[in-house]
Design a protein around this motif. Structure first.
Motif, PDB file in Angstrom:
ATOM      1  N   LYS A 113       0.750  -1.141   0.046  1.00  0.00           N
ATOM      2  CA  LYS A 113       0.062   0.104  -0.062  1.00  0.00           C
ATOM      3  C   LYS A 113       0.858   1.222   0.049  1.00  0.00           C
ATOM      4  O   LYS A 113       0.383   2.258   0.221  1.00  0.00           O
ATOM      5  N   ASP A 114       2.024   1.167  -0.409  1.00  0.00           N
ATOM      6  CA  ASP A 114       2.979   2.341  -0.377  1.00  0.00           C
ATOM      7  C   ASP A 114       3.529   2.487  -1.612  1.00  0.00           C
ATOM      8  O   ASP A 114       4.683   2.993  -1.814  1.00  0.00           O
ATOM      9  N   LYS A 115       2.698   2.273  -2.662  1.00  0.00           N
ATOM     10  CA  LYS A 115       3.082   2.764  -3.993  1.00  0.00           C
ATOM     11  C   LYS A 115       4.086   2.025  -4.591  1.00  0.00           C
ATOM     12  O   LYS A 115       4.919   2.192  -5.664  1.00  0.00           O
ATOM     13  N   PHE A 400      -8.972   1.390  -3.279  1.00  0.00           N
ATOM     14  CA  PHE A 400      -7.913   2.136  -3.694  1.00  0.00           C
ATOM     15  C   PHE A 400      -8.335   3.090  -5.075  1.00  0.00           C
ATOM     16  O   PHE A 400      -9.202   2.711  -5.464  1.00  0.00           O
ATOM     17  N   ARG A 430       0.586  -0.264  -9.228  1.00  0.00           N
ATOM     18  CA  ARG A 430       0.860   0.418  -8.080  1.00  0.00           C
ATOM     19  C   ARG A 430      -0.537   0.877  -7.504  1.00  0.00           C
ATOM     20  O   ARG A 430      -1.213   1.563  -8.603  1.00  0.00           O
ATOM     21  N   TRP A 432      -2.806   3.090  -4.838  1.00  0.00           N
ATOM     22  CA  TRP A 432      -2.752   3.922  -3.716  1.00  0.00           C
ATOM     23  C   TRP A 432      -3.952   4.322  -3.305  1.00  0.00           C
ATOM     24  O   TRP A 432      -4.878   4.418  -3.954  1.00  0.00           O
ATOM     25  N   SER A 433      -4.055   4.585  -1.895  1.00  0.00           N
ATOM     26  CA  SER A 433      -5.471   5.074  -1.402  1.00  0.00           C
ATOM     27  C   SER A 433      -5.039   6.201  -0.775  1.00  0.00           C
ATOM     28  O   SER A 433      -4.601   6.349   0.342  1.00  0.00           O
ATOM     29  N   SER A 434      -5.853   7.375  -1.167  1.00  0.00           N
ATOM     30  CA  SER A 434      -5.748   8.591  -0.132  1.00  0.00           C
ATOM     31  C   SER A 434      -6.340   8.250   0.995  1.00  0.00           C
ATOM     32  O   SER A 434      -6.178   9.270   2.121  1.00  0.00           O
ATOM     33  N   SER A 437      -3.496   7.399   2.866  1.00  0.00           N
ATOM     34  CA  SER A 437      -2.456   8.608   3.135  1.00  0.00           C
ATOM     35  C   SER A 437      -2.930   9.141   4.278  1.00  0.00           C
ATOM     36  O   SER A 437      -2.170   9.620   5.063  1.00  0.00           O
TER      37      SER A 437
END
Ligand code: HEM
Length: 442
Positions: A113-115, A400, A430, A432-434, A437
């Motif tokens: 989950k860290d790109k 995501f 890749r 990513w989920s805001s 973050s």
């Protein structure tokens, strides 16, 4: 279905269709073969003159692994095989969302989950094995779960915790591990037969979920039949669905924002447990998206049959290429769905483009669109596969909001394995989920 590691057969056929038109005859290892992408011809082989054709070389080649199961059976044996299986695939018991939920939770937990870029194909192969074994045997291989594995013996017999997950694809390629794969199935078959013949023995399926093997054991108590059928269905279901899911992620960056928007409208992010089959069907764009993925990257890209008697196909012969053609007994007919699905005269000049909207505009599915085959031998697990894939897409797109395809270059995927199309170099993404973050910052 053929063995084609690097898509060389499909590339070769590309050239041949360009040179000779929609139907042509050629020699392969000295044998005459007809290749066709005419829907009328394929309909004739699969439906109108179904009994004039057999599944060809598949039966002999795969007998050691697949025995007399449905995928490998022909004629009488096949119709006896299919009849008791059909009711098991009726709508109500298709894809139990509740049991899928747990496996998708494991998948999401396993995703970086860290790109970091990673290959999602590998994880989809594990997911579809875990979900198929749960549906078929009532107990999952749990290959995605970090700390749980089935309580009992067959995995040890298969060579360790992930043994079956590894033995199964290998056995398809080389048959080396076929005994392991078959032993795995027999463990569950014996357990169910034992519970049926000794009612005092505890039924391992205490929560009374629907388990395919138990339902089938109501129809037959024959140990070999049960083993063969279960292994056949595992073969039919696992790689195909993983292929569809992987190819979906291959194309997601191109249609992901509309797909995600439509999904979130019906399934808000905070409502992870509200997903039902009925509601999944409401999001029509999911279906258009999956249809389009299977149009351009059909999991079963090439299929064939052999004529069991002298017969004819309706079109492709004579100087105008429209007259019927004679097919001699023993001749092989192949139809590359890959090419059928890319005909510009059928799909339009943008046939090679990924554009799910074409389904919204009213493209008709008929004999020109055959990801699941057609006629009496059509795929039994179509609803299951569509439900599972839709559910996985919803869960991942809820989770995501940024998805990047980080393939070194977007090349045509190449066959990695046998029978079913997979991406030779995986599909590197890749995610990513805001919301992740945000929660990391908070
Ligand atoms: C996207 C996923 C899938 C695709 C594209 C697909 C495609 C196909 C195709 C093309 C065939 C015909 C093969 C032939 O006769 O030459 C087939 C047969 C079959 N499929 Fe699927 N399949 C998928 C998923 C599944 C699933 C999930 C199951 C079971 C849970 C399943 C069960 C079967 C069975 C039992 C047959 C044999 C039918 C017969 O011979 O009568 N399939 N599938």
């Amino acid at each position: 279905m053929v063995v084609d590691r690097d898509m060389s057969v499909l590339r070769f056929l590309d050239e041949e269709f360009r040179k000779y038109g929609m139907t042509f005859e050629h020699k392969v290892l000295g044998e005459s073969q007809i290749a066709t992408i005419e829907p009328e011809n394929v309909k004739t082989v699969l439906a109108t003159k179904f009994s004039d054709f057999s599944i060809s070389l598949r039966q002999k080649a795969f007998y050691p692994l697949l025995g007399d199961g449905i995928i490998n059976a022909d004629g009488e044996l096949w119709s006896h095989s299919r009849a008791p299986l059909r009711p098991q695939f009726s709508r109500e018991q298709v894809a139990d969302i509740k049991s899928l939920r747990e496996h998708v939770n494991h998948l999401i937990a396993a995703l970086p989950k860290d790109k970091t870029a990673f290959d999602i194909q590998e994880l989809f192969f594990r997911l579809t094995l875990d979900s198929a074994t749960e549906f078929l045997f009532g107990e999952s291989t749990n290959s995605l779960s970090p700390n749980s594995s089935p309580a009992s013996g067959p995995l040890a017999a298969c060579g360790g915790e992930r043994g079956f997950a590894d033995a199964f694809p290998l056995s398809l390629g080389y048959f080396i591990y076929r005994a392991r794969a078959q032993d795995f199935i027999l463990y569950y078959v014996d357990r169910v037969l034992d519970a049926k013949s000794n009612p005092k023995h505890q039924n391992p399926n205490e929560n009374k979920r629907y388990v395919f093997l138990e339902a089938l054991a109501e129809e037959t108590r024959d140990r070999k039949i049960l083993r063969d059928q279960l292994l056949n269905i595992l073969l039919a279901s696992r790689d195909t669905t993983a292929s569809l899911l992987t190819s979906s992620f291959y194309y997601l960056p191109e249609a992901g924002s509309r797909l995600r928007q439509e999904i979130i409208e019906v399934f808000p992010i905070e409502e992870k447990d509200s997903i039902t089959l009925e509601k999944l069907r409401e999001v029509k764009y999911i279906r258009y998206f999956l249809n389009e993925v299977m149009r351009l990257l059909p999991p079963v890209s090439l299929n064939g049959r052999i004529a069991v008697k002298d017969t004819t196909l309706p079109t492709g012969g004579g100087p105008d290429h429209k007259s019927p053609i004679l097919v001699k007994k023993g001749m092989r007919i192949i139809w590359p769905v890959w090419h059928m699905h890319r005909r510009t005269d059928v799909w339009g000049t943008d046939a090679h483009e990924f554009r799910p909207e074409r389904w919204e505009e009213g493209v008709k599915k008929g004999w020109n669109y055959l990801p699941f085959n057609g006629g009496p031998r059509t795929c039994l697990g179509q609803q299951y596969a569509l439900a599972e894939s839709s559910y996985v897409l919803v869960r991942l797109l809820q989770q995501f909001d940024i998805l990047e395809n980080v393939q070194p270059e977007i090349t045509l995927p190449r066959y990695k394995a046998y029978l079913v199309l997979s991406h030779k170099d995986g599909v590197q993404v890749r995610l990513w989920s805001s919301s992740f973050s945000r929660s990391l910052r908070e």
